[in-house]
Design a protein around this motif. Structure first.
Motif, PDB file in Angstrom:
ATOM      1  N   ILE A  67       0.848  -1.201   0.000  1.00 15.09           N
ATOM      2  CA  ILE A  67       0.000   0.000   0.000  1.00 15.09           C
ATOM      3  C   ILE A  67       0.880   1.247   0.000  1.00 15.09           C
ATOM      4  N   ALA A  68       1.946   1.225   0.805  1.00 12.49           N
ATOM      5  CA  ALA A  68       2.873   2.357   0.824  1.00 12.49           C
ATOM      6  C   ALA A  68       3.508   2.557  -0.550  1.00 12.49           C
ATOM      7  N   MET A  69       3.883   1.459  -1.197  1.00 13.47           N
ATOM      8  CA  MET A  69       4.476   1.555  -2.534  1.00 13.47           C
ATOM      9  C   MET A  69       3.469   2.120  -3.539  1.00 13.47           C
ATOM     10  N   LYS A  70       2.210   1.724  -3.420  1.00 13.63           N
ATOM     11  CA  LYS A  70       1.174   2.200  -4.346  1.00 13.63           C
ATOM     12  C   LYS A  70       1.092   3.719  -4.349  1.00 13.63           C
ATOM     13  N   TYR A  71       1.264   4.310  -3.177  1.00 13.97           N
ATOM     14  CA  TYR A  71       1.122   5.762  -3.066  1.00 13.97           C
ATOM     15  C   TYR A  71       2.463   6.494  -3.108  1.00 13.97           C
ATOM     16  N   GLY A  72       3.501   5.793  -3.505  1.00  9.52           N
ATOM     17  CA  GLY A  72       4.766   6.440  -3.819  1.00  9.52           C
ATOM     18  C   GLY A  72       5.720   6.674  -2.673  1.00  9.52           C
ATOM     19  N   PHE A  73       5.523   6.038  -1.526  1.00  9.13           N
ATOM     20  CA  PHE A  73       6.412   6.258  -0.395  1.00  9.13           C
ATOM     21  C   PHE A  73       7.690   5.429  -0.549  1.00  9.13           C
ATOM     22  N   LYS A  74       8.824   6.117  -0.495  1.00  9.56           N
ATOM     23  CA  LYS A  74      10.116   5.451  -0.630  1.00  9.56           C
ATOM     24  C   LYS A  74      10.987   5.609   0.611  1.00  9.56           C
ATOM     25  N   SER A  75      10.522   6.409   1.563  1.00  5.60           N
ATOM     26  CA  SER A  75      11.270   6.634   2.792  1.00  5.60           C
ATOM     27  C   SER A  75      10.404   6.222   3.971  1.00  5.60           C
ATOM     28  N   ILE A  76      10.993   5.483   4.909  1.00  5.44           N
ATOM     29  CA  ILE A  76      10.248   5.031   6.076  1.00  5.44           C
ATOM     30  C   ILE A  76      11.118   5.166   7.317  1.00  5.44           C
ATOM     31  N   SER A  77      10.490   5.604   8.398  1.00  3.98           N
ATOM     32  CA  SER A  77      11.177   5.756   9.669  1.00  3.98           C
ATOM     33  C   SER A  77      10.417   4.981  10.734  1.00  3.98           C
ATOM     34  N   PHE A  78      11.130   4.135  11.464  1.00  3.92           N
ATOM     35  CA  PHE A  78      10.537   3.393  12.576  1.00  3.92           C
ATOM     36  C   PHE A  78      10.806   4.173  13.859  1.00  3.92           C
ATOM     37  N   MET A  79       9.731   4.616  14.518  1.00  2.90           N
ATOM     38  CA  MET A  79       9.872   5.324  15.789  1.00  2.90           C
ATOM     39  C   MET A  79       9.902   4.311  16.926  1.00  2.90           C
ATOM     40  N   GLY A  80      10.867   4.455  17.812  1.00  2.75           N
ATOM     41  CA  GLY A  80      11.028   3.476  18.882  1.00  2.75           C
ATOM     42  C   GLY A  80      11.513   2.148  18.336  1.00  2.75           C
ATOM     43  N   PRO A  81      12.608   2.130  17.572  1.00  6.11           N
ATOM     44  CA  PRO A  81      13.025   0.913  16.867  1.00  6.11           C
ATOM     45  C   PRO A  81      13.455  -0.233  17.774  1.00  6.11           C
ATOM     46  N   GLN A  82      13.704   0.047  19.067  1.00 10.14           N
ATOM     47  CA  GLN A  82      14.060  -1.045  19.971  1.00 10.14           C
ATOM     48  C   GLN A  82      12.969  -2.114  20.027  1.00 10.14           C
ATOM     49  N   SER A  83      11.742  -1.708  19.669  1.00 10.89           N
ATOM     50  CA  SER A  83      10.649  -2.680  19.654  1.00 10.89           C
ATOM     51  C   SER A  83      10.881  -3.797  18.653  1.00 10.89           C
ATOM     52  N   LEU A  84      11.813  -3.595  17.731  1.00 10.62           N
ATOM     53  CA  LEU A  84      12.118  -4.634  16.754  1.00 10.62           C
ATOM     54  C   LEU A  84      12.907  -5.794  17.365  1.00 10.62           C
ATOM     55  N   PHE A  85      13.457  -5.597  18.563  1.00  9.58           N
ATOM     56  CA  PHE A  85      14.183  -6.731  19.160  1.00  9.58           C
ATOM     57  C   PHE A  85      13.858  -6.979  20.638  1.00  9.58           C
ATOM     58  N   ILE A  86      13.051  -6.125  21.266  1.00 10.13           N
ATOM     59  CA  ILE A  86      12.741  -6.329  22.687  1.00 10.13           C
ATOM     60  C   ILE A  86      12.032  -7.660  22.921  1.00 10.13           C
ATOM     61  N   GLY A  87      10.999  -7.939  22.114  1.00 10.07           N
ATOM     62  CA  GLY A  87      10.258  -9.193  22.277  1.00 10.07           C
ATOM     63  C   GLY A  87      11.120 -10.417  22.071  1.00 10.07           C
ATOM     64  N   PRO A  88      11.848 -10.529  20.948  1.00 10.78           N
ATOM     65  CA  PRO A  88      12.710 -11.691  20.737  1.00 10.78           C
ATOM     66  C   PRO A  88      13.774 -11.866  21.823  1.00 10.78           C
ATOM     67  N   LEU A  89      14.360 -10.761  22.309  1.00 15.02           N
ATOM     68  CA  LEU A  89      15.361 -10.900  23.374  1.00 15.02           C
ATOM     69  C   LEU A  89      14.747 -11.499  24.629  1.00 15.02           C
ATOM     70  N   ALA A  90      13.504 -11.144  24.924  1.00 15.68           N
ATOM     71  CA  ALA A  90      12.835 -11.705  26.096  1.00 15.68           C
ATOM     72  C   ALA A  90      12.650 -13.204  25.972  1.00 15.68           C
ATOM     73  N   CYS A  91      12.553 -13.687  24.743  1.00 20.99           N
ATOM     74  CA  CYS A  91      12.398 -15.131  24.524  1.00 20.99           C
ATOM     75  C   CYS A  91      13.669 -15.907  24.855  1.00 20.99           C
ATOM     76  N   LEU A  92      14.793 -15.209  24.905  1.00 19.14           N
ATOM     77  CA  LEU A  92      16.072 -15.885  25.134  1.00 19.14           C
ATOM     78  C   LEU A  92      16.433 -15.983  26.612  1.00 19.14           C
ATOM     79  N   GLY A  93      15.631 -15.330  27.471  1.00 16.26           N
ATOM     80  CA  GLY A  93      15.913 -15.396  28.899  1.00 16.26           C
ATOM     81  C   GLY A  93      16.199 -14.027  29.478  1.00 16.26           C
ATOM     82  N   LYS A  94      15.939 -13.881  30.760  1.00 17.48           N
ATOM     83  CA  LYS A  94      16.087 -12.583  31.413  1.00 17.48           C
ATOM     84  C   LYS A  94      17.520 -12.070  31.389  1.00 17.48           C
ATOM     85  N   GLU A  95      18.473 -12.985  31.342  1.00 15.15           N
ATOM     86  CA  GLU A  95      19.870 -12.556  31.419  1.00 15.15           C
ATOM     87  C   GLU A  95      20.397 -12.043  30.074  1.00 15.15           C
TER      88      GLU A  95
END
Length: 570
Positions: free
Chosen positions: A286-314
């Motif tokens: 949908i973004a491509m359909k309307y011509g968007f070529k630049s994207i910014s993820f706000m709060g990008p730590q969310s891209l790995f917080i969940g998976p890191l929690a799966c590996l253990g608290k340490e």
């Protein structure tokens, strides 16, 4: 209000209409059978907007507080447009009695592209006028017109806004309109980029993982992204949900987080597995359909917080295992987004950071830089004015998105010490604030002139759309996005910024963007002091000292636009 006998209708623009100018009077021919209008069309007094940044001119007045009063009569509309752009104007209409009035714009084909709106009393929504204008005695309405020069040849076009009694069909007068379309062509893609912070759109953070619900969600995205593209917002800034973003993401056909919980040793091998993000394909399409070529993820730590929690608290980003996992995921996301068609992929770590947050900022940005992302955050008062702090964050600040109040200080500091930032870095600023639905067309539009004067690569608006109705300038209702005065102003600001950038590049073709100099970028349009159409003055806001517009008026903006186009056409 008593009206001169020879005038059937007197039209004057409201304070938000920047492109109207005085002209010959509107007179109704005696033999046309016209009848006296059951309304008066008028403007707010044409006074300069004092204290542009924090004064009353920042706010669109409530219609319930407005009633006709003496003011400068404007009896014709004159607008200057580049080719392939839009331009908005408005005026107020107060009922002298209950009545229904038809409004139509007549003239050459260019006028057939015009859209008429009225402003609602809730969140300032602009509603297309599809029937007669319904007036109540003693009540005020606001008429908006959005003109377009799309695929129109340069020329002067003359038309009129015609008013008729909806029942009898008799004329109530007309307003001459002249549109001058210059030879200058609005660029098809932005030179000066613009993003509207848009947590209310949701994008992929609003997904449920339920295909039926998410199909309905796509319709919401289509509506918003189509409107953003029409407004010339060309950079997506999206929020993500650390709790749900990985629900539909898989490794070898199995849910990613379930795999990490059951076999964390998977991440200890020499080669890390490929991640399957294909569930999101149709959403990014949908973004491509309307011509968007630049994207910014706000709060990008969310891209790995969940998976890191799966590996253990340490396991955290401070441990070798955790950091490796974070870099792997950042890299997988970057490759996926590139495959979807994005050319600029940004991680916006934190927001308006303080000096003591620099180590944490650099730590997270290092992870995303290693994963192939470009990194930035927003900057407020302290860091942008201290060379020592700028040096500490420079490696992870590929975009300097400055709070408007710090823009002048930063531009002057870097001009004196260009090596503080890299030549390839982008310079942006951002504005807006709370209660943006109330912001006036004129106030928002002037941000485009700041972008031109300070020669920025882009600017951001806070906010385009939020979950709360008072924090949005794009109102979604029944699957349709409705505009507001602020959104009309933002579109015209973006277009003004493109024209100003074209002039900068024409007159300063090989300039180093770091070596900004106020005299070079004024062009007789914007400058500190006086002697220009849009002068800037030193203002204070709390501890900030900055420059804002001194007493801007609708007419000075119109004159500046005409001068800009005239200079470009030479």
């Amino acid at each position: 209000m008593a009206m001169p006998k020879q005038l059937v209708l007197t039209i004057v623009v409201c304070v938000g209409a920047c492109l109207l100018m005085p002209g010959p009077g509107i007179a109704s021919e005696p033999d046309t059978g016209s009848e006296s209008p059951p309304f008066v069309a008028w403007q707010l007094p044409d006074k300069p907007t004092e204290k542009w940044f924090i004064g009353p001119g920042q706010v669109t007045p409530s219609l319930d507080d407005l009633s006709p009063q003496p003011g400068q009569e404007v009896k014709s509309l004159h607008l200057d447009l580049a080719r392939n752009e839009k331009e908005s104007a408005c005026f107020l209409v107060s009922g002298l009695q209950d009545a229904e009035v038809t409004v139509a714009i007549t003239g050459p084909d260019i006028f057939a592209k015009t859209v008429l709106f009225t402003r609602s009393r809730q969140v300032n929504m602009l509603i297309p006028l599809k029937g007669p204008l319904k007036l109540k005695k003693g009540k005020t309405e606001e008429l908006w017109m959005r003109f377009s020069s799309h695929k129109v040849e340069p020329d002067v076009y003359k038309g009129a806004i015609e008013f008729k009694h909806s029942q009898s069909g008799k004329s109530l007068g007309s307003l001459p309109v002249m549109l001058k379309v210059w030879k200058v062509v609005m660029p098809p893609r932005n030179i000066v980029h613009c993003t509207g912070y848009s947590s209310g759109i949701g994008f992929i953070n609003g997904l449920s993982g339920n295909p039926d619900k998410d199909e309905a969600y796509k319709k919401r995205l289509h509506a918003y992204l189509a409107n953003m593209a029409e407004t010339r917002l060309d950079s997506l800034a999206i929020s993500i949900n650390k709790f749900s973003i990985y629900d539909p993401v898989k490794i070898n056909g199995k849910p990613l987080q379930a795999v990490l919980r059951s076999d964390p040793s998977l991440l200890k091998g020499d080669t890390l597995p490929q991640v399957d993000f294909s569930y999101y394909d149709t959403f990014f399409a949908i973004a491509m359909k309307y011509g968007f070529k630049s994207i910014s993820f706000m709060g990008p730590q969310s891209l790995f917080i969940g998976p890191l929690a799966c590996l253990g608290k340490e396991v955290t980003v401070d441990t070798p295992e955790g950091r490796r996992c974070a870099v792997w995921l950042a890299g997988e996301w970057r490759k996926y987004l590139q495959k979807q068609g994005f050319k600029a992929i940004w991680a916006k770590e934190n927001d308006e950071i303080k000096p003591d947050e620099i180590p944490s900022y650099n730590k997270i940005c290092d992870i995303f830089k290693e994963g192939g992302w470009r990194t930035y955050t927003t900057w407020t008062g302290t860091i942008p004015k201290r060379p020592d702090l700028i040096r500490k964050v420079n490696k992870n600040a590929e975009q300097w998105q400055m709070q408007f109040l710090s823009l002048d200080i930063f531009r002057n500091l870097v001009a004196k010490q260009p090596a503080l930032i890299d030549r390839t870095d982008e310079v942006w600023f951002y504005g807006g604030g709370n209660g943006v639905y109330r912001f006036s067309y004129l106030y928002v539009r002037l941000y485009g002139w700041l972008a031109g004067y300070y020669d920025t690569d882009g600017f951001a608006w806070y906010v385009y759309c939020d979950w709360h109705k008072n924090e949005t300038i794009a109102v979604l209702k029944d699957g349709v996005v409705y505009s507001t005065p602020a959104l009309e102003g933002l579109r015209d600001a973006i277009e003004d910024a493109q024209l100003y950038a074209m002039l900068n590049r024409k007159l300063l073709p090989r300039a180093d963007k770091r070596q900004w100099a106020p005299g070079k970028y004024s062009h007789g349009l914007v400058a500190k002091g006086g002697g220009v159409l849009l002068p800037l003055e030193k203002l204070t806001y709390g501890a900030y000292v900055f420059y804002g517009f001194r007493s801007p008026t609708p007419d000075t903006v119109r004159q500046a636009k005409a001068k800009l186009l005239r200079t470009l056409e030479k």
